[in-house]
Design an enzyme around this catalytic site. Structure first.
Site, PDB file in Angstrom:
ATOM      1  N   ARG A 194       0.836  -1.186   0.000  1.00  0.00           N
ATOM      2  CA  ARG A 194       0.000   0.000   0.000  1.00  0.00           C
ATOM      3  C   ARG A 194       0.875   1.241   0.000  1.00  0.00           C
ATOM      4  O   ARG A 194       1.994   1.217   0.481  1.00  0.00           O
ATOM      5  CB  ARG A 194      -0.956   0.021   1.191  1.00  0.00           C
ATOM      6  N   GLU A 246      -6.541   7.493   7.423  1.00  0.00           N
ATOM      7  CA  GLU A 246      -5.497   8.339   8.005  1.00  0.00           C
ATOM      8  C   GLU A 246      -4.950   9.309   6.945  1.00  0.00           C
ATOM      9  O   GLU A 246      -4.610  10.453   7.244  1.00  0.00           O
ATOM     10  CB  GLU A 246      -4.366   7.474   8.551  1.00  0.00           C
ATOM     11  N   ARG A 250      -5.469   5.632   0.553  1.00  0.00           N
ATOM     12  CA  ARG A 250      -4.555   4.509   0.727  1.00  0.00           C
ATOM     13  C   ARG A 250      -4.823   3.609  -0.477  1.00  0.00           C
ATOM     14  O   ARG A 250      -5.954   3.139  -0.626  1.00  0.00           O
ATOM     15  CB  ARG A 250      -4.792   3.779   2.040  1.00  0.00           C
ATOM     16  N   CYS A 257       0.893  11.386   8.883  1.00  0.00           N
ATOM     17  CA  CYS A 257       1.878  11.042   9.929  1.00  0.00           C
ATOM     18  C   CYS A 257       3.281  11.086   9.305  1.00  0.00           C
ATOM     19  O   CYS A 257       3.489  10.504   8.235  1.00  0.00           O
ATOM     20  CB  CYS A 257       1.612   9.653  10.474  1.00  0.00           C
ATOM     21  N   THR A 273       5.744   9.383   9.863  1.00  0.00           N
ATOM     22  CA  THR A 273       6.366   8.053   9.693  1.00  0.00           C
ATOM     23  C   THR A 273       6.110   7.473   8.308  1.00  0.00           C
ATOM     24  O   THR A 273       6.783   6.541   7.901  1.00  0.00           O
ATOM     25  CB  THR A 273       5.823   7.048  10.724  1.00  0.00           C
ATOM     26  N   ARG A 332       3.997   0.670   2.491  1.00  0.00           N
ATOM     27  CA  ARG A 332       4.214  -0.450   3.404  1.00  0.00           C
ATOM     28  C   ARG A 332       3.915  -1.710   2.608  1.00  0.00           C
ATOM     29  O   ARG A 332       2.792  -1.913   2.159  1.00  0.00           O
ATOM     30  CB  ARG A 332       3.299  -0.366   4.625  1.00  0.00           C
ATOM     31  N   ARG A 374       4.105  -6.650  12.867  1.00  0.00           N
ATOM     32  CA  ARG A 374       2.790  -6.253  13.367  1.00  0.00           C
ATOM     33  C   ARG A 374       1.951  -7.510  13.567  1.00  0.00           C
ATOM     34  O   ARG A 374       2.277  -8.595  13.058  1.00  0.00           O
ATOM     35  CB  ARG A 374       2.074  -5.310  12.378  1.00  0.00           C
ATOM     36  N   GLU A 384      -1.570  -2.483  12.704  1.00  0.00           N
ATOM     37  CA  GLU A 384      -0.890  -1.752  13.761  1.00  0.00           C
ATOM     38  C   GLU A 384      -1.592  -1.927  15.103  1.00  0.00           C
ATOM     39  O   GLU A 384      -2.827  -1.972  15.168  1.00  0.00           O
ATOM     40  CB  GLU A 384      -0.894  -0.276  13.385  1.00  0.00           C
TER      41      GLU A 384
END
Ligand code: ADP
Ligand code: DAR
Length: 342
Positions: free
Chosen positions: A112, A211, A215, A257, A259, A266, A294, A299
């Site tokens: 993703r 988020e 995505r 975010c 990160t 990911r 994970r 998460e």
């Protein structure tokens, strides 16, 4: 003893580490064009003292307006010198054969990326009006996808609870934002103008306003990492012609975010390694391979029956091609280590 409701304070929270009095004073009066302020940026870390990062951006402008806070966090988390981020989806010259054709270890593969519009605020700060306009633009941009990527959009608003829960259980659909995202404002007006697009074969998906604004996901059963990766690259080639995503040559693709900056990628497998995951070397070996661990529901979730979600840790200052190679070689090594214990 900690009460169940108390959250342990994380002494290493990067926001607290880098928000010195000097930086706080300098940024106190800063407001971006979408109304993002220092207080809004750090609210999640204040409400959740167990945060590892503790800060979110509200829009593309946040990363330059609050650079004196974000940049030290970005450098430390990504171990990145801000020297420039390059994108490269090519797999030329890399191994592509399926590492587990019999499916003894790898249950499924998912790759993703997060993407946000240059012109809209992120889900943390976007207005209800803009969230509706953005949803409509995304639905329009996903029309005419080539071949098996074609599919339908399903708004969360009005979706039956049974259908929603089933898609979440199938690792397909997102839940409402966790407490960290709640504090960052991501859940405002939930579930309005959120939804999921998926292809007829359910191997290509797009989450809208989770988020990040989008995505973009490729996933399928088994270990054909190259096929999953190539499907995503093909979809992005199409979507990139329709949408202007927030990107800069230093921080890469912008995300809510920090990160997720850079590739915002990911790449993960759900892998069954009951023996090696029980060994004392499991966590260290994954760290050495540049891989994060994970649970099976993503998460902050737990593993089950020796199945883990294994993915790349780094997203910025690394190319998509390098992430593919890191996951491919990491999965190969983990399968070898599991076999050596059988
Ligand atoms: P993200 O990867 O989008 O940052 P999460 O880690 O929360 O978010 O994972 C989102 C969903 O994707 C979860 O339901 C998780 O179980 C599922 N998922 C992640 N990797 C895989 C995989 N390799 N196979 C199947 N489902 C996966
Ligand atoms: N939980 C927040 C963010 C960590 C990174 N995960 C994301 N972005 N989903 C924290 O600061 O710990």
């Amino acid at each position: 003893m900690l009460l169940m409701t108390e959250k342990k304070t994380n002494p290493d929270m990067l926001m607290k580490k880098h928000l010195s009095d000097t930086v706080a004073l300098a940024l106190a009066g800063v407001t971006t064009s979408h109304g993002w302020t220092l207080k809004k940026a750090v609210q999640s870390g204040i409400d959740n003292p167990d945060s590892s990062i503790g800060v979110y951006a509200g829009d593309p402008e946040s990363y330059t307006a609050f650079a004196t806070l974000f940049d030290p966090i970005i450098k430390e988390y990504h171990r990145y010198d801000m020297s420039g981020h390059k994108s490269d989806f090519s797999l030329a010259g890399l191994p592509v054969e399926n590492l587990d054709p019999e499916g003894r270890y790898v249950i499924s593969t998912r790759v993703r990326v997060g993407r946000n519009f240059q012109k809209y605020a992120f889900p943390s700060a976007i207005s209800a009006e803009d969230r509706a306009a953005m949803e409509a633009e995304i639905v329009e941009a996903l029309k005419g996808l080539p071949g098996t990527l074609q599919g339908e959009y399903y708004p969360l608003d009005g979706m039956s609870e049974e259908n929603r829960q089933k898609m979440i259980a199938d690792h397909f659909l997102f839940k409402q934002g966790d407490r960290f995202l709640e504090s960052a404002g991501v859940n405002r007006d939930w579930p309005k103008n959120r939804g999921i697009f998926f292809s007829l074969d359910k191997r290509f998906l797009v989450w809208v306003s989770e988020e990040d604004s989008m995505r973009i996901i490729s996933m399928q059963p088994g270990a054909d990492i190259a096929e999953v990766f190539t499907r995503l690259a093909t979809a992005l080639d199409f979507i990139n012609q329709k949408v202007q995503f927030a990107f800069d040559p230093v921080r890469g693709y912008y995300t809510t975010c920090p990160t997720n900056l850079g590739t915002a990628m990911r790449a993960s497998v759900h892998i069954r390694i009951p023996k090696f995951s029980a060994s004392p070397d499991f966590e260290h070996t994954c760290k050495e391979l540049g891989l994060s661990i994970r649970g099976i529901h993503g998460e902050h979730s737990e593993s089950a029956d020796g199945v883990y979600d294994i993915s790349n840790k780094r997203r910025l200052g690394i190319t998509e091609r390098e992430i593919y190679s890191q996951l491919y070689q990491g999965v190969k090594k983990l399968i070898e280590l599991e076999k050596s214990l059988e």
